[in-house]
Design a protein around this motif. Sequence first.
Motif, PDB file in Angstrom:
ATOM      1  N   GLY A   3       0.826  -1.199   0.000  1.00  0.00           N
ATOM      2  CA  GLY A   3       0.000   0.000   0.000  1.00  0.00           C
ATOM      3  C   GLY A   3       0.860   1.249   0.000  1.00  0.00           C
ATOM      4  N   ASP A   4       0.316   2.327   0.544  1.00  0.00           N
ATOM      5  CA  ASP A   4       0.986   3.624   0.543  1.00  0.00           C
ATOM      6  C   ASP A   4       1.792   3.802   1.828  1.00  0.00           C
ATOM      7  OD1 ASP A   4      -0.249   4.111  -1.855  1.00  0.00           O
ATOM      8  OD2 ASP A   4      -1.937   5.205  -0.960  1.00  0.00           O
ATOM      9  N   ASN A   5       3.011   4.323   1.681  1.00  0.00           N
ATOM     10  CA  ASN A   5       3.908   4.586   2.808  1.00  0.00           C
ATOM     11  C   ASN A   5       4.331   6.045   2.746  1.00  0.00           C
ATOM     12  OD1 ASN A   5       4.818   1.608   3.882  1.00  0.00           O
ATOM     13  ND2 ASN A   5       4.479   1.611   1.669  1.00  0.00           N
ATOM     14  N   LEU A   6       3.919   6.819   3.746  1.00  0.00           N
ATOM     15  CA  LEU A   6       4.190   8.257   3.768  1.00  0.00           C
ATOM     16  C   LEU A   6       5.580   8.514   4.329  1.00  0.00           C
ATOM     17  CD1 LEU A   6       3.046  11.080   3.234  1.00  0.00           C
ATOM     18  CD2 LEU A   6       2.140  11.058   5.573  1.00  0.00           C
ATOM     19  N   ILE A   7       6.334   9.368   3.624  1.00  0.00           N
ATOM     20  CA  ILE A   7       7.672   9.766   4.047  1.00  0.00           C
ATOM     21  C   ILE A   7       7.640  11.261   4.333  1.00  0.00           C
ATOM     22  CG2 ILE A   7      10.116   9.828   3.451  1.00  0.00           C
ATOM     23  CD1 ILE A   7       8.951   7.025   3.638  1.00  0.00           C
ATOM     24  N   GLY A   8       8.156  11.648   5.510  1.00  0.00           N
ATOM     25  CA  GLY A   8       8.184  13.067   5.838  1.00  0.00           C
ATOM     26  C   GLY A   8       8.643  13.301   7.262  1.00  0.00           C
ATOM     27  N   ARG A   9       8.931  14.535   7.573  1.00  0.00           N
ATOM     28  CA  ARG A   9       9.367  14.903   8.915  1.00  0.00           C
ATOM     29  C   ARG A   9       8.211  14.724   9.889  1.00  0.00           C
ATOM     30  NH1 ARG A   9      10.108  19.768   8.075  1.00  0.00           N
ATOM     31  NH2 ARG A   9       8.501  20.696   9.402  1.00  0.00           N
ATOM     32  N   GLY A  10       8.463  13.945  10.957  1.00  0.00           N
ATOM     33  CA  GLY A  10       7.419  13.642  11.921  1.00  0.00           C
ATOM     34  C   GLY A  10       6.716  12.334  11.664  1.00  0.00           C
ATOM     35  N   LEU A  17      13.388   8.153  11.879  1.00  0.00           N
ATOM     36  CA  LEU A  17      14.469   8.282  10.908  1.00  0.00           C
ATOM     37  C   LEU A  17      14.432   9.614  10.172  1.00  0.00           C
ATOM     38  CD1 LEU A  17      16.803   6.491   9.815  1.00  0.00           C
ATOM     39  CD2 LEU A  17      15.267   5.783   7.985  1.00  0.00           C
ATOM     40  N   PHE A  18      13.284  10.264  10.113  1.00  0.00           N
ATOM     41  CA  PHE A  18      13.132  11.500   9.346  1.00  0.00           C
ATOM     42  C   PHE A  18      13.015  12.753  10.219  1.00  0.00           C
ATOM     43  CE2 PHE A  18      10.471   8.163   7.106  1.00  0.00           C
ATOM     44  CZ  PHE A  18      11.514   7.705   6.330  1.00  0.00           C
ATOM     45  N   ASP A  19      12.893  12.591  11.524  1.00  0.00           N
ATOM     46  CA  ASP A  19      12.551  13.726  12.378  1.00  0.00           C
ATOM     47  C   ASP A  19      13.664  14.771  12.472  1.00  0.00           C
ATOM     48  OD1 ASP A  19      10.129  12.614  12.818  1.00  0.00           O
ATOM     49  OD2 ASP A  19      10.593  11.784  14.797  1.00  0.00           O
ATOM     50  N   ALA A  20      14.927  14.375  12.321  1.00  0.00           N
ATOM     51  CA  ALA A  20      16.032  15.310  12.540  1.00  0.00           C
ATOM     52  C   ALA A  20      16.371  16.141  11.306  1.00  0.00           C
ATOM     53  CB  ALA A  20      17.273  14.534  13.001  1.00  0.00           C
ATOM     54  N   ASP A  21      15.725  15.881  10.167  1.00  0.00           N
ATOM     55  CA  ASP A  21      16.049  16.580   8.922  1.00  0.00           C
ATOM     56  C   ASP A  21      15.055  17.711   8.696  1.00  0.00           C
ATOM     57  OD1 ASP A  21      16.823  17.405   6.416  1.00  0.00           O
ATOM     58  OD2 ASP A  21      16.996  15.388   5.579  1.00  0.00           O
ATOM     59  N   ALA A  22      15.512  18.949   8.899  1.00  0.00           N
ATOM     60  CA  ALA A  22      14.628  20.106   8.738  1.00  0.00           C
ATOM     61  C   ALA A  22      14.322  20.408   7.283  1.00  0.00           C
ATOM     62  CB  ALA A  22      15.258  21.330   9.402  1.00  0.00           C
ATOM     63  N   TYR A  23      15.048  19.806   6.333  1.00  0.00           N
ATOM     64  CA  TYR A  23      14.794  20.049   4.914  1.00  0.00           C
ATOM     65  C   TYR A  23      13.730  19.108   4.354  1.00  0.00           C
ATOM     66  CZ  TYR A  23      18.925  23.016   5.011  1.00  0.00           C
ATOM     67  OH  TYR A  23      19.825  24.018   5.294  1.00  0.00           O
ATOM     68  N   LEU A  24      13.232  18.208   5.169  1.00  0.00           N
ATOM     69  CA  LEU A  24      12.134  17.346   4.768  1.00  0.00           C
ATOM     70  C   LEU A  24      10.808  18.024   5.085  1.00  0.00           C
ATOM     71  CD1 LEU A  24      13.188  13.740   5.900  1.00  0.00           C
ATOM     72  CD2 LEU A  24      12.742  14.491   3.562  1.00  0.00           C
ATOM     73  N   SER A  25       9.867  17.972   4.167  1.00  0.00           N
ATOM     74  CA  SER A  25       8.524  18.471   4.443  1.00  0.00           C
ATOM     75  C   SER A  25       7.768  17.445   5.280  1.00  0.00           C
ATOM     76  CB  SER A  25       7.779  18.731   3.125  1.00  0.00           C
ATOM     77  OG  SER A  25       8.458  19.699   2.345  1.00  0.00           O
ATOM     78  N   PRO A  26       6.751  17.872   6.038  1.00  0.00           N
ATOM     79  CA  PRO A  26       5.968  16.892   6.818  1.00  0.00           C
ATOM     80  C   PRO A  26       5.329  15.814   5.941  1.00  0.00           C
ATOM     81  CG  PRO A  26       5.534  19.111   7.608  1.00  0.00           C
ATOM     82  CD  PRO A  26       6.352  19.252   6.362  1.00  0.00           C
ATOM     83  N   ARG A  27       4.894  16.182   4.749  1.00  0.00           N
ATOM     84  CA  ARG A  27       4.402  15.219   3.755  1.00  0.00           C
ATOM     85  C   ARG A  27       5.281  15.377   2.522  1.00  0.00           C
ATOM     86  NH1 ARG A  27      -0.509  12.930   4.067  1.00  0.00           N
ATOM     87  NH2 ARG A  27      -0.726  13.101   1.788  1.00  0.00           N
TER      88      ARG A  27
END
Length: 367
Positions: free
Chosen positions: A182-189, A193-203
């Motif tokens: 199915g669908d796997n969302l990648i983003g800050r929060g 693994l993604f929380d420390a990267d401020a250049y990632l959007s939440p979605r």
Amino acid sequence: MRFKETLLFLDAERRTITKTANQRAHRLKESRKMIFDEDGAGVAAKPKGGIPWNDSPKMPAPVPFQLPPNPLAGPGAAPRSTGAGIHPSTTPAPLRPTGGPAGEIACPNCGRSVQVGFAFCGACGTRMGAAASGPQATVGQPRTMFMAGASAAAAPAAAPRGRLILIRPDGSEGGSHPIHDGDNLIGRGQAPLFDADAYLSPRHAELSIGPNGVTIRDLQSLNGVFLKIAAEEPLESGDIFRIGQELLRFEVISPPQALEDGTEVMGTPNPGFWGRLSVIVGRDVDGSAFPLFGEAIVLGRERGDILFPEDGYVSGTHARISLHDERVFLTDLGSSNGTFLRLRGERVIPTGSYMLMGQQLFRLEFR
């Protein structure tokens, strides 16, 4: 004569002393037969053996002790009295243990074990020995308790189909993020693994596993998703790609077009430039621009047509932009750190693909 008088005197003294002693003993005996109240008046002596219970002015008459009503037993339960006030017809019959440790009985309401002799259940407050009303439960047959949300057995979690592996700057593997059907969302929060990267959007992006493989989709993120190219990739005007730390945008230079009324725009004649490469230094801010001409332009740190000597992540000869068959293509020339093209919309990618999201490099693996 004088001796006889002395004897008579001594005999009189002895009789006087004896009489006085007898009188004192008699008064002491009489005093023991009388007690006195606070006013000094004599009253009859109390019989031996102590003060009777009913004759004490400071002790009230005994009354039967009653337990207070139990608020958990319902409005119909009356307080139970202990002592002389219990009538044989109202005394509950003793309960026999129906299982569990010796000296315990089962609560007719909740089934918990209760010590023999206890008036109420410590778990639900049901009065022990009271007849069960309705089809609730009977002594010896505890009612089954149900937990909220446990009516159906929880389905086992599905095993992940793949994972997104973080690649550290030294090339070693870091943490990983599971990829499920199915669908796997990648983003800050969305995951540690993604929380420390401020250049990632939440979605930021979405990975979907389907019958045709894994599809990656950019969710209109601010900084985009960059895929490492493995072969020659076509470029369109406005495409952005990355080599080392350089973020570059390709644009096609078209010949000037006349206005609707036929007036042509003046300018320096084009010597044969078919494209332009601009360095992106900020949001909507461009730095240096390089014209593209001829059949191919080589990018590198030491050798080529466009050089970036200050960027240590750019290889000596890194990538090539070429023009053939009236189309523009981008090719990696075996660089150490690769060439990454920003994703347009969505794309099906194979296992082992590398992608840049934010400031992190990931490798996708799935089965």
